[in-house]
Every structure is written in structure tokens, then in C-alpha cells.
Design a protein around this motif. Structure first.
Motif, PDB file in Angstrom:
ATOM      1  N   HIS A   7       5.781  14.120  -0.994  1.00  0.00           N
ATOM      2  CA  HIS A   7       5.094  12.866  -0.698  1.00  0.00           C
ATOM      3  C   HIS A   7       4.916  12.048  -1.977  1.00  0.00           C
ATOM      4  O   HIS A   7       5.158  10.841  -1.991  1.00  0.00           O
ATOM      5  N   ILE A  11       6.594   8.297  -2.921  1.00  0.00           N
ATOM      6  CA  ILE A  11       5.782   7.154  -3.368  1.00  0.00           C
ATOM      7  C   ILE A  11       6.282   6.642  -4.712  1.00  0.00           C
ATOM      8  O   ILE A  11       6.438   5.443  -4.924  1.00  0.00           O
ATOM      9  N   GLU A  12       6.550   7.562  -5.633  1.00  0.00           N
ATOM     10  CA  GLU A  12       6.999   7.150  -6.962  1.00  0.00           C
ATOM     11  C   GLU A  12       8.378   6.491  -6.916  1.00  0.00           C
ATOM     12  O   GLU A  12       8.639   5.562  -7.668  1.00  0.00           O
ATOM     13  N   LYS A  20       7.863  -1.549  -0.793  1.00  0.00           N
ATOM     14  CA  LYS A  20       6.552  -1.254  -0.240  1.00  0.00           C
ATOM     15  C   LYS A  20       6.658  -0.356   0.987  1.00  0.00           C
ATOM     16  O   LYS A  20       5.670  -0.061   1.630  1.00  0.00           O
ATOM     17  N   VAL A  22       7.732   3.377   2.431  1.00  0.00           N
ATOM     18  CA  VAL A  22       7.952   4.752   1.996  1.00  0.00           C
ATOM     19  C   VAL A  22       8.346   5.575   3.209  1.00  0.00           C
ATOM     20  O   VAL A  22       7.715   5.490   4.260  1.00  0.00           O
ATOM     21  N   TYR A  24       8.822   9.284   4.722  1.00  0.00           N
ATOM     22  CA  TYR A  24       8.596  10.717   4.667  1.00  0.00           C
ATOM     23  C   TYR A  24       9.454  11.275   5.789  1.00  0.00           C
ATOM     24  O   TYR A  24       9.777  10.557   6.722  1.00  0.00           O
ATOM     25  N   TYR A  31       3.382  -0.319   3.174  1.00  0.00           N
ATOM     26  CA  TYR A  31       2.148  -0.720   2.505  1.00  0.00           C
ATOM     27  C   TYR A  31       2.126  -2.236   2.394  1.00  0.00           C
ATOM     28  O   TYR A  31       3.166  -2.878   2.227  1.00  0.00           O
ATOM     29  N   LEU A  37      -0.106   0.647  -2.558  1.00  0.00           N
ATOM     30  CA  LEU A  37       0.851   1.721  -2.834  1.00  0.00           C
ATOM     31  C   LEU A  37       0.398   2.551  -4.041  1.00  0.00           C
ATOM     32  O   LEU A  37       0.443   3.780  -4.017  1.00  0.00           O
ATOM     33  N   ALA A  40      -2.477   4.736  -3.051  1.00  0.00           N
ATOM     34  CA  ALA A  40      -1.995   5.881  -2.269  1.00  0.00           C
ATOM     35  C   ALA A  40      -1.442   6.950  -3.200  1.00  0.00           C
ATOM     36  O   ALA A  40      -1.674   8.150  -3.001  1.00  0.00           O
ATOM     37  N   ARG A  41      -0.721   6.534  -4.245  1.00  0.00           N
ATOM     38  CA  ARG A  41      -0.185   7.488  -5.207  1.00  0.00           C
ATOM     39  C   ARG A  41      -1.306   8.269  -5.878  1.00  0.00           C
ATOM     40  O   ARG A  41      -1.234   9.489  -6.026  1.00  0.00           O
TER      41      ARG A  41
END
Length: 68
Positions: A7, A11-12, A20, A22, A24, A31, A37, A40-41
Motif C-alpha cells: 500500500h 502511494i509513493e 492522484k 492509486v 491496490y 484522492y 494523498l 494518506a501516505r
């Protein structure tokens, strides 16, 4: 939600690419802002750190020279 290293990596990657959205494995999250964002990281990082538990440090000192 339980976060994983994957995850954080997703994000990175999005941050590095200026995206914006992501992805998974089976989900896509969009986002609204880059600031959202980044928050969230930080939340994922904090979650991973707290899940790892306390870490002990071992420091070993040695002397390889001649005695005094």
C-alpha cells in the motif's frame, strides 16, 4: 484497515508520478488533492510503524587497538 508495505509503495509511486489515483490489487482510490494523498501516505507509514512494535537497539563497542 490493515496496511501493508505494498500500500505504501503504491502511494509513493502515485506521488512520484504526480497522479492522484492509486490502484491496490482489487481497488482504485482517487484522492481529491495531493495534500490528501500525502496525508494518506503518513497514515499508512504510522500504521506500519506501530504494527511493527517496539524495536530494540543493540550497540556493540569494541576496541581493536593495544591496551593503555
Amino acid at each position: 484497515m490493515s496496511f501493508t508495505q505494498k500500500h505504501l509503495e503504491a502511494i509513493e509511486r502515485a506521488i512520484a508520478r504526480g497522479e492522484k489515483t492509486v490502484r491496490y490489487s482489487d481497488r482504485t482510490v482517487e484522492y481529491r488533492t495531493v495534500d490528501e494523498l500525502l496525508r494518506a501516505r503518513e497514515e499508512i507509514r504510522s500504521s506500519l510503524i506501530s504494527a511493527a512494535g517496539p524495536r530494540s537497539r543493540v550497540v556493540r563497542l569494541s576496541h581493536g587497538g593495544k591496551g593503555i
